[in-house]
Design a protein around this motif. Structure first.
Motif, short mmCIF file in Angstrom:
data_model
loop_
_atom_site.label_atom_id
_atom_site.label_comp_id
_atom_site.label_asym_id
_atom_site.label_seq_id
_atom_site.Cartn_x
_atom_site.Cartn_y
_atom_site.Cartn_z
N TYR A 34 24.48 23.29 -34.91
CA TYR A 34 23.30 24.15 -34.93
C TYR A 34 23.56 25.42 -34.15
O TYR A 34 23.17 26.52 -34.56
CB TYR A 34 22.08 23.42 -34.38
N ALA A 35 24.20 25.31 -33.01
CA ALA A 35 24.53 26.49 -32.23
C ALA A 35 25.42 27.44 -33.03
O ALA A 35 25.27 28.67 -32.96
CB ALA A 35 25.20 26.09 -30.92
N THR A 36 26.32 26.88 -33.82
CA THR A 36 27.22 27.71 -34.63
C THR A 36 26.45 28.47 -35.70
O THR A 36 26.77 29.63 -35.99
CB THR A 36 28.33 26.83 -35.23
N TYR A 37 25.43 27.86 -36.27
CA TYR A 37 24.56 28.58 -37.20
C TYR A 37 24.01 29.85 -36.54
O TYR A 37 23.72 30.84 -37.20
CB TYR A 37 23.38 27.71 -37.64
N ALA A 38 23.82 29.81 -35.22
CA ALA A 38 23.19 30.92 -34.49
C ALA A 38 24.10 32.14 -34.35
O ALA A 38 23.66 33.16 -33.81
CB ALA A 38 22.71 30.44 -33.13
N TYR A 39 25.33 32.08 -34.84
CA TYR A 39 26.12 33.31 -34.94
C TYR A 39 25.37 34.31 -35.82
O TYR A 39 25.51 35.52 -35.66
CB TYR A 39 27.50 33.04 -35.55
N SER A 40 24.60 33.79 -36.76
CA SER A 40 23.74 34.62 -37.60
C SER A 40 22.37 34.70 -36.95
O SER A 40 21.86 33.71 -36.43
CB SER A 40 23.61 33.99 -38.99
N ASP A 41 21.76 35.86 -37.03
CA ASP A 41 20.40 36.01 -36.49
C ASP A 41 19.37 35.22 -37.28
O ASP A 41 18.29 34.94 -36.76
CB ASP A 41 20.00 37.49 -36.46
N ASN A 42 19.70 34.84 -38.51
CA ASN A 42 18.71 34.19 -39.38
C ASN A 42 19.08 32.81 -39.89
O ASN A 42 18.21 32.04 -40.26
CB ASN A 42 18.45 35.10 -40.60
N ALA A 43 20.36 32.48 -39.92
CA ALA A 43 20.80 31.26 -40.59
C ALA A 43 20.26 29.98 -39.96
O ALA A 43 19.91 29.04 -40.67
CB ALA A 43 22.33 31.20 -40.65
N LEU A 44 20.17 29.92 -38.64
CA LEU A 44 19.71 28.69 -37.99
C LEU A 44 18.27 28.39 -38.39
O LEU A 44 17.96 27.28 -38.80
CB LEU A 44 19.85 28.77 -36.47
N LYS A 45 17.39 29.36 -38.28
CA LYS A 45 15.99 29.15 -38.66
C LYS A 45 15.89 28.80 -40.14
O LYS A 45 15.19 27.86 -40.53
CB LYS A 45 15.14 30.37 -38.36
N ASN A 46 16.60 29.55 -40.98
CA ASN A 46 16.56 29.29 -42.42
C ASN A 46 17.05 27.87 -42.73
O ASN A 46 16.45 27.16 -43.54
CB ASN A 46 17.40 30.31 -43.18
N TYR A 47 18.14 27.48 -42.08
CA TYR A 47 18.68 26.14 -42.32
C TYR A 47 17.69 25.06 -41.87
O TYR A 47 17.42 24.11 -42.61
CB TYR A 47 20.03 25.94 -41.61
#
Length: 182
Positions: A34-47
């Motif tokens: 999940y932290a890795t998704y946060a490299y993107s400003d939007n991907a973590l929330k979208n995922y």
């Protein structure tokens, strides 16, 4: 080779910081994936919005799909995480190994689901007609089919992120299936 470190709370935007805080409160930690998704400003929330959306599949059924798909995609991180989650949902170690092979001989309905998830993943959605017929014969619906395909996509995204970034596994690491079945 490019190395991906797991982003810390201080390294992500404020939206992701709030998500990290929520995850830490709910789960006790922020999983590295999940932290890795946060490299993107939007991907973590979208995922997380997609992954936590309503579905016709129960939690235990979702783990059937997650384990079969993650094994096909050879994602050590997701296999480790979903082995732990599968145990929390009542699967035994032997049942989890069965699910990783894309079958569930201990339950006819879950067996049809595991076979479908494995087949969809291996064949990139070109599902074998006999596998699909078996799925419906086991009592699954068209709604369950669509939700299963969506879950295959969800898990494939995570598998690909981990397989590309090679971030450290922060769950008990699973044994490769070939070794575990010996």
């Amino acid at each position: 080779m490019i190395t991906f470190n797991v982003p810390t709370r201080e390294e992500v935007n404020t939206t992701n910081q709030a998500i990290f805080d929520s995850l830490k409160k709910a789960v006790g930690f922020v999983p590295n994936l999940y932290a890795t998704y946060a490299y993107s400003d939007n991907a973590l929330k979208n995922y997380l919005d997609f992954a936590n959306a309503k579905t016709s599949l129960k939690a235990k059924e979702k783990e059937v799909v997650n384990l079969a798909v993650s094994e096909v995609n050879q994602c050590e991180y997701c296999l480790s995480a979903h082995t732990a989650i599968g145990k929390m949902n009542g699967f035994t170690e032997d049942q989890i190994l069965d699910l990783r092979t894309g079958q569930a001989p201990f339950d006819t309905k879950l067996d049809a689901l595991a076979k479908l998830a494995k087949n969809i993943t291996e064949n990139r959605g070109n599902t074998d007609a006999a596998i699909l017929e078996n799925f419906f014969d086991a009592g699954w619906t068209k709604e369950n089919l669509i939700d299963t395909i969506a879950l295959v996509g969800d898990k494939t995204i995570s598998n690909y992120i981990n397989n590309t970034t090679k971030i450290p596994v922060d769950f008990p690491v699973v044994t490769p299936l070939e070794t575990a079945l010996i």
